[in-house]
Design a protein around this motif. Structure first.
Motif, short mmCIF file in Angstrom:
data_model
loop_
_atom_site.label_atom_id
_atom_site.label_comp_id
_atom_site.label_asym_id
_atom_site.label_seq_id
_atom_site.Cartn_x
_atom_site.Cartn_y
_atom_site.Cartn_z
N THR A 56 0.85 -1.18 0.00
CA THR A 56 0.00 0.00 0.00
C THR A 56 0.90 1.24 0.00
O THR A 56 2.12 1.16 0.13
CB THR A 56 -0.90 0.04 1.26
OG1 THR A 56 -0.06 0.10 2.41
CG2 THR A 56 -1.79 -1.20 1.33
N THR A 57 0.26 2.41 -0.14
CA THR A 57 1.01 3.65 -0.11
C THR A 57 1.70 3.85 1.23
O THR A 57 2.84 4.33 1.30
CB THR A 57 0.08 4.84 -0.39
OG1 THR A 57 -0.53 4.65 -1.68
CG2 THR A 57 0.83 6.15 -0.40
N SER A 58 1.02 3.47 2.34
CA SER A 58 1.63 3.63 3.65
C SER A 58 2.81 2.69 3.83
O SER A 58 3.82 3.05 4.45
CB SER A 58 0.58 3.36 4.75
OG SER A 58 0.05 2.06 4.63
N ALA A 59 2.73 1.46 3.27
CA ALA A 59 3.86 0.53 3.34
C ALA A 59 5.02 1.07 2.52
O ALA A 59 6.19 0.93 2.92
CB ALA A 59 3.44 -0.85 2.85
N TYR A 60 4.72 1.68 1.38
CA TYR A 60 5.77 2.30 0.55
C TYR A 60 6.47 3.39 1.36
O TYR A 60 7.71 3.45 1.38
CB TYR A 60 5.13 2.89 -0.70
CG TYR A 60 5.98 3.92 -1.41
CD1 TYR A 60 6.97 3.54 -2.31
CD2 TYR A 60 5.79 5.29 -1.18
CE1 TYR A 60 7.74 4.49 -2.96
CE2 TYR A 60 6.56 6.24 -1.82
CZ TYR A 60 7.53 5.84 -2.72
OH TYR A 60 8.29 6.78 -3.36
N ALA A 61 5.70 4.24 2.03
CA ALA A 61 6.29 5.32 2.82
C ALA A 61 7.14 4.77 3.96
O ALA A 61 8.23 5.28 4.24
CB ALA A 61 5.19 6.22 3.37
N ALA A 62 6.65 3.70 4.61
CA ALA A 62 7.40 3.10 5.71
C ALA A 62 8.74 2.55 5.23
O ALA A 62 9.77 2.71 5.89
CB ALA A 62 6.58 2.00 6.37
N ALA A 63 8.73 1.89 4.06
CA ALA A 63 9.97 1.35 3.52
C ALA A 63 10.96 2.46 3.18
O ALA A 63 12.16 2.35 3.48
CB ALA A 63 9.66 0.51 2.26
N MET A 64 10.46 3.54 2.59
CA MET A 64 11.35 4.63 2.21
C MET A 64 11.87 5.39 3.43
O MET A 64 13.03 5.83 3.45
CB MET A 64 10.62 5.59 1.26
CG MET A 64 10.17 4.97 -0.06
SD MET A 64 11.51 4.21 -1.00
CE MET A 64 12.40 5.65 -1.59
N ILE A 65 11.06 5.54 4.45
CA ILE A 65 11.51 6.19 5.69
C ILE A 65 12.62 5.37 6.33
O ILE A 65 13.62 5.91 6.84
CB ILE A 65 10.33 6.38 6.67
CG1 ILE A 65 9.38 7.47 6.14
CG2 ILE A 65 10.84 6.75 8.06
CD1 ILE A 65 8.10 7.59 6.93
N THR A 66 12.47 4.04 6.30
CA THR A 66 13.51 3.16 6.83
C THR A 66 14.82 3.36 6.07
O THR A 66 15.90 3.44 6.66
CB THR A 66 13.07 1.69 6.73
OG1 THR A 66 11.85 1.51 7.44
CG2 THR A 66 14.14 0.77 7.30
N LEU A 67 14.73 3.45 4.74
CA LEU A 67 15.93 3.68 3.92
C LEU A 67 16.58 5.02 4.24
O LEU A 67 17.81 5.14 4.30
CB LEU A 67 15.57 3.60 2.43
CG LEU A 67 15.16 2.23 1.89
CD1 LEU A 67 14.71 2.35 0.44
CD2 LEU A 67 16.30 1.23 2.02
N ALA A 68 15.75 6.06 4.45
CA ALA A 68 16.29 7.38 4.78
C ALA A 68 17.04 7.35 6.11
O ALA A 68 18.11 7.95 6.25
CB ALA A 68 15.16 8.41 4.83
#
Length: 494
Positions: free
Chosen positions: A428-440
């Motif tokens: 989902t969009t929220s899972a996408y954001a969570a993955a990218m925040i983790t990478l950041a």
């Protein structure tokens, strides 16, 4: 003076450099081109998105687990022989993947055979570059070309893979890899190994098994996070115990005067250790963001392979522009500053990806963030490699090259495993954001490591126009490649 330095290198190095750079390109390409084939492969082989993620991660993991033994074998078999043997194994794996009737065969061909081939051929790429290019400027140029092709392979993998998949089939992408390997073999015949092979050199088989098993268990633990937390914890603990056992065995062998798989002396250089950390996180960011964006576009936005690949053109362009400037930047900027600048740019790119994608549904929302990530990676890939490789003399190049490539590929595995596991759990969009925040967040850790690099690791203290040096004692040039990378002025010969 860079041109003068290059002219003083042995004749025929242009073709050799082309072979080495293409080898890095195709191996990096293999790690990312499958990202845009997720829907096509899952439909054709009757598997799932998670099944494709496992195939990609296992390929990266096999490379990471076997890269240290592969680097060690170069001393025993010779760098050219390992390079050509790896190319042949890789080509067999690519052709088997092209004909795969199911996921199991794809994993055998792509994940196992291509991974083994890569572990054999990549360490010689970096060892030969360090040995053949004996001054800082020409070596920076050579590493710049190789890392540019490697980064472009990883960043352009989705675009090239998307074009081939849409025009022909995902299977044709593996045939393309086999054809490129054939070209590399033709170019590689002219390689002249600077050091003789030592068939009597001992090989630490038990150490190779322990290190490989430990790394495999750790990454499998990350992949198990979305299925069973207890299984994840058990695998991570077991992997840590096996790696602890490996380190104890290394210490015991060194104390007994025997040669272990990996000398603990490699970890006594603080600058090299920090460089290894930055390498790991750089490839984690590249592969993690690549898989996350590609999977999100295909599964959530329902993009086909070609549209997904086109979006990644922004990252490819940024990486190409920055990588082609590597030699010029190496003359004008300290390596510490370049690596720090790269991480800041990458983290900014991830933040832009999160902000714009949540606000807009158009594909253009991905372009600015991917462009920044490409620029950041292009700026810092070469100096990180040069920091590590140049910290050691000729006799340790086999070990440090294997360790360096293992650490980088382990970062690729972690990136796909960590970001992919978070994304696949929800898609989902929220899972996408969570993955990218983790990478950041991980990118910020890389920035912290880069900030600890010595300020003098480069030819200039900061990015500024070169000035006439003040009179004073000259820096002593290294007597062999890698002895000293500090304060060496561009164009000086050892």
């Amino acid at each position: 003076m860079a041109d003068t330095a290059r002219r003083r290198q042995p004749a025929g190095l242009g073709r050799v450099l082309a072979a080495l750079a293409l080898a890095q390109f195709i191996c990096s390409f293999a790690g990312s081109n499958m990202n845009v084939m997720i829907n096509d492969i899952s439909r054709d082989l009757d598997t799932t998105v998670q099944g494709v993620q496992v195939a990609i991660t296992v390929f990266l993991l096999v490379m990471a687990a076997l890269m240290i033994p592969g680097g060690k074998l170069t001393d025993r078999w010779g760098r050219k022989r390992c390079f050509l043997a790896g190319l042949v194994v890789y080509a067999i794996g690519a052709l088997l993947s092209a004909a795969a009737p199911g996921l199991g065969t794809l994993i055998l061909g792509n994940s196992v055979l291509e991974g083994v081939g890569t572990a054999l051929l990549i360490p010689p790429v970096y060892i030969l570059t360090t040995l053949l290019y004996r001054d800082m400027t020409s070596r920076a140029h050579a590493f710049g070309v190789i890392m540019a092709l490697g980064g472009i392979g990883a960043a352009a993998g989705p675009l090239i893979g998307g074009l081939i998949t849409t025009a022909i089939s995902w299977r044709a992408a593996f045939v393309f890899q086999a054809l490129v390997i054939g070209l590399i073999i033709l170019l590689g015949r002219r390689i002249d190994d600077p050091l003789p092979a030592d068939p009597d050199r001992p090989f630490d088989t038990s150490g190779a098994v322990l290190s490989a098993v430990g790394l495999v268990l750790v990454v499998l633990g990350i992949l198990a996070a979305d299925n069973d937390v207890r299984l994840m914890a058990a695998l991570l603990v077991l992997g840590a115990l096996v790696l602890w056992w490996f380190l104890r065995s290394v210490r015991a062998k060194e104390a007994a005067g025997r040669e272990p798989l990996l000398s603990l002396a490699l970890f006594r250089d603080r600058t090299s250790n920090l460089g290894l950390v930055t390498q790991n996180i750089q490839w984690l960011l590249l592969m993690g963001s690549s898989f996350t964006v590609a999977a999100y576009l295909q599964v959530v936005r329902h993009y086909d392979a070609i549209r997904t690949g086109v979006v990644f053109t922004a990252a490819t362009l940024g990486l190409l522009v920055a990588s082609l400037s590597a030699e010029r930047l190496a003359k004008r900027c300290s390596q510490r500053l370049l690596v720090m600048t790269g991480f800041v740019t990458c983290v900014a790119g991830v933040a832009v990806l999160i902000a714009l994608v949540s606000a807009f549904t158009t594909a253009w929302a991905f372009v600015p963030g991917l462009l920044l990530i490409g620029l950041g990676l292009g700026v810092m890939l070469t100096p990180s490699v040069n920091v590590v490789q140049s910290s050691f003399p000729e006799e340790q190049q086999g070990e440090i090259s294997g360790l360096s490539r293992s650490v980088s590929n382990l970062g690729s595995s972690f990136g796909t495993a960590i970001a992919g596991t978070i994304l696949v759990s929800g898609l989902t969009t929220s899972a996408y954001a969570a993955a990218m925040i983790t990478l950041a967040a991980i990118g910020l850790a890389g920035l912290a490591a880069a900030a600890l690099l010595p300020r003098e690791t480069g030819p200039a203290p900061a990015c500024a126009a070169p000035t006439t040096p003040a009179p004073g004692p000259q820096q002593r040039a290294p007597t062999s490649p890698g002895r000293d990378i500090r304060s060496q002025r561009p164009g000086r010969q050892p």
